[in-house]
Design a protein around this motif. Structure first.
Motif, PDB file in Angstrom:
ATOM      1  N   UNK A   1       0.827  -1.208   0.000  1.00 38.78           N
ATOM      2  CA  UNK A   1       0.000   0.000   0.000  1.00 38.78           C
ATOM      3  C   UNK A   1       0.859   1.255   0.000  1.00 38.78           C
ATOM      4  N   UNK A   2       2.152   1.076   0.256  1.00 34.12           N
ATOM      5  CA  UNK A   2       3.078   2.203   0.313  1.00 34.12           C
ATOM      6  C   UNK A   2       3.696   2.473  -1.048  1.00 34.12           C
ATOM      7  N   UNK A   3       3.920   3.744  -1.306  1.00 32.66           N
ATOM      8  CA  UNK A   3       4.611   4.170  -2.519  1.00 32.66           C
ATOM      9  C   UNK A   3       6.070   4.432  -2.209  1.00 32.66           C
TER      10      UNK A   3
ATOM     11  N   UNK B   1       2.136   9.594   4.955  1.00 32.06           N
ATOM     12  CA  UNK B   1       3.382   8.941   5.355  1.00 32.06           C
ATOM     13  C   UNK B   1       3.784   7.856   4.361  1.00 32.06           C
ATOM     14  N   UNK B   2       3.578   8.143   3.077  1.00 33.29           N
ATOM     15  CA  UNK B   2       3.990   7.229   2.023  1.00 33.29           C
ATOM     16  C   UNK B   2       2.916   6.261   1.564  1.00 33.29           C
TER      17      UNK B   2
ATOM     18  N   UNK C   1      -0.365   5.177  -0.181  1.00 31.95           N
ATOM     19  CA  UNK C   1      -1.224   5.739  -1.217  1.00 31.95           C
ATOM     20  C   UNK C   1      -2.433   4.865  -1.547  1.00 31.95           C
ATOM     21  N   UNK C   2      -2.337   3.568  -1.288  1.00 32.48           N
ATOM     22  CA  UNK C   2      -3.493   2.710  -1.570  1.00 32.48           C
ATOM     23  C   UNK C   2      -4.388   2.634  -0.334  1.00 32.48           C
ATOM     24  N   UNK C   3      -5.692   2.681  -0.552  1.00 30.15           N
ATOM     25  CA  UNK C   3      -6.616   2.596   0.593  1.00 30.15           C
ATOM     26  C   UNK C   3      -6.665   1.153   1.114  1.00 30.15           C
ATOM     27  N   UNK C   4      -7.435   0.949   2.157  1.00 25.88           N
ATOM     28  CA  UNK C   4      -7.390  -0.297   2.924  1.00 25.88           C
ATOM     29  C   UNK C   4      -7.587  -1.547   2.070  1.00 25.88           C
ATOM     30  N   UNK C   5      -8.498  -1.497   1.116  1.00 27.44           N
ATOM     31  CA  UNK C   5      -8.768  -2.692   0.310  1.00 27.44           C
ATOM     32  C   UNK C   5      -7.662  -2.946  -0.719  1.00 27.44           C
ATOM     33  N   UNK C   6      -6.870  -1.915  -1.007  1.00 29.21           N
ATOM     34  CA  UNK C   6      -5.831  -2.039  -2.020  1.00 29.21           C
ATOM     35  C   UNK C   6      -6.351  -1.859  -3.431  1.00 29.21           C
ATOM     36  N   UNK C   7      -7.608  -1.532  -3.580  1.00 31.16           N
ATOM     37  CA  UNK C   7      -8.213  -1.392  -4.904  1.00 31.16           C
ATOM     38  C   UNK C   7      -7.946  -0.030  -5.528  1.00 31.16           C
ATOM     39  N   UNK C   8      -7.881   1.017  -4.708  1.00 27.01           N
ATOM     40  CA  UNK C   8      -7.760   2.381  -5.221  1.00 27.01           C
ATOM     41  C   UNK C   8      -6.635   3.145  -4.539  1.00 27.01           C
ATOM     42  N   UNK C   9      -6.071   4.088  -5.292  1.00 34.18           N
ATOM     43  CA  UNK C   9      -5.265   5.123  -4.659  1.00 34.18           C
ATOM     44  C   UNK C   9      -6.234   6.050  -3.939  1.00 34.18           C
ATOM     45  N   UNK C  10      -5.858   6.538  -2.780  1.00 34.30           N
ATOM     46  CA  UNK C  10      -6.752   7.455  -2.065  1.00 34.30           C
ATOM     47  C   UNK C  10      -5.970   8.625  -1.514  1.00 34.30           C
ATOM     48  N   UNK C  11      -6.489   9.815  -1.740  1.00 36.12           N
ATOM     49  CA  UNK C  11      -5.872  11.017  -1.195  1.00 36.12           C
ATOM     50  C   UNK C  11      -6.191  11.112   0.287  1.00 36.12           C
ATOM     51  N   UNK C  12      -5.158  11.297   1.077  1.00 33.58           N
ATOM     52  CA  UNK C  12      -5.323  11.352   2.526  1.00 33.58           C
ATOM     53  C   UNK C  12      -5.970  12.658   2.988  1.00 33.58           C
ATOM     54  N   UNK C  13      -6.056  13.657   2.110  1.00 36.20           N
ATOM     55  CA  UNK C  13      -6.588  14.960   2.546  1.00 36.20           C
ATOM     56  C   UNK C  13      -8.107  14.954   2.629  1.00 36.20           C
ATOM     57  N   UNK C  14      -8.780  14.672   1.523  1.00 35.36           N
ATOM     58  CA  UNK C  14     -10.248  14.729   1.511  1.00 35.36           C
ATOM     59  C   UNK C  14     -10.865  13.493   0.877  1.00 35.36           C
ATOM     60  N   UNK C  15     -10.086  12.450   0.678  1.00 29.68           N
ATOM     61  CA  UNK C  15     -10.636  11.162   0.300  1.00 29.68           C
ATOM     62  C   UNK C  15     -10.898  10.904  -1.159  1.00 29.68           C
ATOM     63  N   UNK C  16     -10.361  11.705  -2.057  1.00 35.19           N
ATOM     64  CA  UNK C  16     -10.520  11.386  -3.481  1.00 35.19           C
ATOM     65  C   UNK C  16      -9.917  10.002  -3.744  1.00 35.19           C
ATOM     66  N   UNK C  17     -10.591   9.203  -4.559  1.00 29.80           N
ATOM     67  CA  UNK C  17     -10.065   7.889  -4.911  1.00 29.80           C
ATOM     68  C   UNK C  17      -9.799   7.832  -6.417  1.00 29.80           C
TER      69      UNK C  17
END
Ligand code: FES
Length: 109
Positions: free
Chosen positions: A15-17, A54-55, A57-73
């Motif tokens: 999940x980390x970049x 903190x590096x 970029x993938x959300x919990x399911x690993x399906x999408x990249x998710x922005x940590x600021x306001x949740x854009x996927x």
């Protein structure tokens, strides 16, 4: 590999970049998703800040990249935003590739 910048020696599925600076373009990241390497500028299409936390970029399911600021996927393979405040916009893709030895490179131009 000529005319390319080495980003990292290996990029495991995670999940980390791996974050880096794209010369002349700014903060960026690469992530492995479903076995393939994808790279984008680390600038959310919403208000332009970094998408990682903190590096990560993938959300919990690993399906999408998710922005940590306001949740854009975002779709990891296309950078298309499919949910959140900038739906329909895109991350800026980078020309990255993996060599046979597992190193990840940013191609110039
Ligand atoms: S800055 Fe990414 S969703 Fe707002």
């Amino acid at each position: 590999m000529t005319d390319a910048l080495l980003i990292c020696d290996a990029l495991p599925e995670s999940r980390d970049a791996v974050k880096f600076k794209a010369p002349g373009r700014g903060p960026a990241f690469v992530v492995r998703w479903q076995g393939r390497v994808h790279g984008y500028l680390n600038q959310c299409a919403h208000v332009g800040g970094p998408i990682d936390f903190e590096g990560q970029v993938l959300e919990r399911s690993g399906r999408f990249l998710m922005c940590a600021r306001h949740g854009a996927i975002y779709e990891p393979d296309t950078g298309l935003c499919v949910g959140g405040p900038c739906k329909g916009a895109r991350l800026v893709p980078l020309a990255v590739e993996e060599s046979a030895d597992g190193k990840v490179w940013l191609r110039s131009a």
